[in-house]
Every structure is written in structure tokens, then in C-alpha cells.
Design a protein around this motif. Structure first.
Motif, mmCIF file in Angstrom:
data_model
loop_
_atom_site.group_PDB
_atom_site.id
_atom_site.type_symbol
_atom_site.label_atom_id
_atom_site.label_comp_id
_atom_site.label_asym_id
_atom_site.label_seq_id
_atom_site.Cartn_x
_atom_site.Cartn_y
_atom_site.Cartn_z
ATOM 1 N N ILE A 96 12.516 8.243 -3.819
ATOM 2 C CA ILE A 96 11.171 7.705 -4.020
ATOM 3 C C ILE A 96 11.251 6.270 -4.539
ATOM 4 C CG2 ILE A 96 9.037 7.961 -5.362
ATOM 5 C CD1 ILE A 96 9.639 11.045 -5.269
ATOM 6 N N ALA A 97 12.144 6.027 -5.488
ATOM 7 C CA ALA A 97 12.306 4.674 -6.027
ATOM 8 C C ALA A 97 12.779 3.712 -4.946
ATOM 9 C CB ALA A 97 13.289 4.681 -7.203
ATOM 10 N N LEU A 98 13.700 4.154 -4.097
ATOM 11 C CA LEU A 98 14.188 3.287 -3.022
ATOM 12 C C LEU A 98 13.088 2.951 -2.020
ATOM 13 C CD1 LEU A 98 17.752 4.741 -2.415
ATOM 14 C CD2 LEU A 98 17.181 2.458 -3.301
ATOM 15 N N ALA A 99 12.183 3.878 -1.783
ATOM 16 C CA ALA A 99 11.050 3.589 -0.895
ATOM 17 C C ALA A 99 10.159 2.515 -1.516
ATOM 18 C CB ALA A 99 10.255 4.865 -0.616
ATOM 19 N N ARG A 156 10.350 -5.281 -1.619
ATOM 20 C CA ARG A 156 11.181 -6.316 -0.984
ATOM 21 C C ARG A 156 10.501 -6.844 0.275
ATOM 22 N NH1 ARG A 156 17.342 -5.319 -0.413
ATOM 23 N NH2 ARG A 156 17.365 -7.589 -0.560
ATOM 24 N N HIS A 157 9.808 -5.976 0.975
ATOM 25 C CA HIS A 157 9.047 -6.418 2.151
ATOM 26 C C HIS A 157 7.977 -7.423 1.729
ATOM 27 C CE1 HIS A 157 7.173 -6.161 6.106
ATOM 28 N NE2 HIS A 157 6.027 -6.042 5.474
ATOM 29 N N GLU A 158 7.291 -7.117 0.654
ATOM 30 C CA GLU A 158 6.271 -8.038 0.149
ATOM 31 C C GLU A 158 6.900 -9.359 -0.276
ATOM 32 O OE1 GLU A 158 2.720 -9.777 -1.091
ATOM 33 O OE2 GLU A 158 3.090 -8.092 0.250
ATOM 34 N N ARG A 168 0.826 -1.219 0.000
ATOM 35 C CA ARG A 168 0.000 0.000 0.000
ATOM 36 C C ARG A 168 0.855 1.261 0.000
ATOM 37 N NH1 ARG A 168 -0.393 -2.011 5.173
ATOM 38 N NH2 ARG A 168 0.505 -0.668 6.767
ATOM 39 N N ASP A 169 2.143 1.118 0.358
ATOM 40 C CA ASP A 169 3.057 2.257 0.393
ATOM 41 C C ASP A 169 3.686 2.575 -0.954
ATOM 42 O OD1 ASP A 169 2.759 2.647 3.209
ATOM 43 O OD2 ASP A 169 4.107 0.949 3.531
ATOM 44 N N LEU A 170 3.432 1.748 -1.962
ATOM 45 C CA LEU A 170 4.024 1.977 -3.280
ATOM 46 C C LEU A 170 3.532 3.290 -3.872
ATOM 47 C CD1 LEU A 170 3.794 -1.583 -4.884
ATOM 48 C CD2 LEU A 170 5.833 -0.449 -3.980
ATOM 49 N N THR A 171 4.456 4.032 -4.466
ATOM 50 C CA THR A 171 4.105 5.309 -5.086
ATOM 51 C C THR A 171 3.881 5.180 -6.588
ATOM 52 O OG1 THR A 171 6.389 5.916 -5.601
ATOM 53 C CG2 THR A 171 5.559 6.525 -3.403
ATOM 54 N N GLY A 172 4.360 4.086 -7.157
ATOM 55 C CA GLY A 172 4.306 3.921 -8.604
ATOM 56 C C GLY A 172 5.584 4.378 -9.290
ATOM 57 N N ALA A 173 6.583 4.751 -8.502
ATOM 58 C CA ALA A 173 7.849 5.202 -9.070
ATOM 59 C C ALA A 173 8.596 4.070 -9.766
ATOM 60 C CB ALA A 173 8.734 5.805 -7.984
#
Length: 117
Positions: A98-101, A107-109, A4-9
Motif C-alpha cells: 500500500i505504501a509503495l502504491a 512520484r508521478h505527481e 487521487r490514487d493516494l490511500t493515505g498510507a
């Protein structure tokens, strides 16, 4: 971090196509991307002689995982005259963060998937 934290970057379908959906390989590639970011991001400053090499390398790494906005920011900075590069390098820093986030969330998923078996 979670999906859910993905930004789409990062378009992770690019990575999945490259790794044929193998989560272990995807995780390894994303880990390598993080290492590349750690190595090259301190060089993203025109006072550093290797700044163009840094953005060039990050651009290739970004394309490999689907971080198109980061790759585009790198391309613009790499092509710029040194005098015009500082604000473009700031954009690279921002896009990289942003990409690293997104990479961390993905990676958590992947880690959660591996625990589920």
C-alpha cells in the motif's frame, strides 16, 4: 497513478519537512525507499535468518517518508517471537504494498510538476 490514487498510507508532509519541499530530493528519497523495499521484502519470511534485520531496516525507511502504518507493522513483527511472526510479516507485506502504491502516485505527481517547470 495520480494524487487521487493516494490511500493515505504515507504522510508526505513528513517527507516534505525532511527535504524542505525540494521535489528533486523528495523524488530521490522515494526512489531509495523503493530500492530498500526491493532489497528487503524478499527477506520478510521467518525461514530467512535476516528477517528481523529486514523489518528493522524497512521500519526506519518507512518512518523517514511518513509511512507510519508500515513502520508500526514492522515494529510489531520485529518484536514478535519467531513462531508468532508469520502473520505479522504478512501485515508488513500488505502495508508495504500500500505504501509503495502511494509512493508511485506521489512520484508521478513530482514528475508532472517537473514537466510544468
Amino acid at each position: 497513478m495520480a494524487l487521487r490514487d493516494l490511500t493515505g498510507a504515507v504522510d508526505f508532509s513528513v517527507l516534505e519537512a525532511t527535504t524542505d519541499g525540494d521535489d528533486a530530493i523528495s523524488d530521490e528519497v522515494l526512489g531509495l525507499f523503493g530500492q530498500q523495499a526491493s532489497l528487503w521484502s524478499p527477506m520478510l519470511d521467518v525461514r530467512n535468518e535476516g528477517w528481523r534485520d529486514a523489518v528493522h531496516t524497512l521500519r526506519g525507511a518507512a518512518l523517514g517518508i511518513g509511512a507510519t502504518a508500515l513502520a508500526q507493522a514492522c515494529q510489531a513483527a520485529e518484536a514478535a517471537d519467531k513462531a508468532l511472526a508469520p502473520p505479522l510479516l504478512e501485515r508488513v507485506h500488505d502495508a508495504l504494498s500500500i505504501a509503495l502504491a502511494d509512493v508511485a502516485a506521489w512520484r508521478h505527481e513530482l514528475m508532472l510538476r517537473s514537466l510544468r517547470g
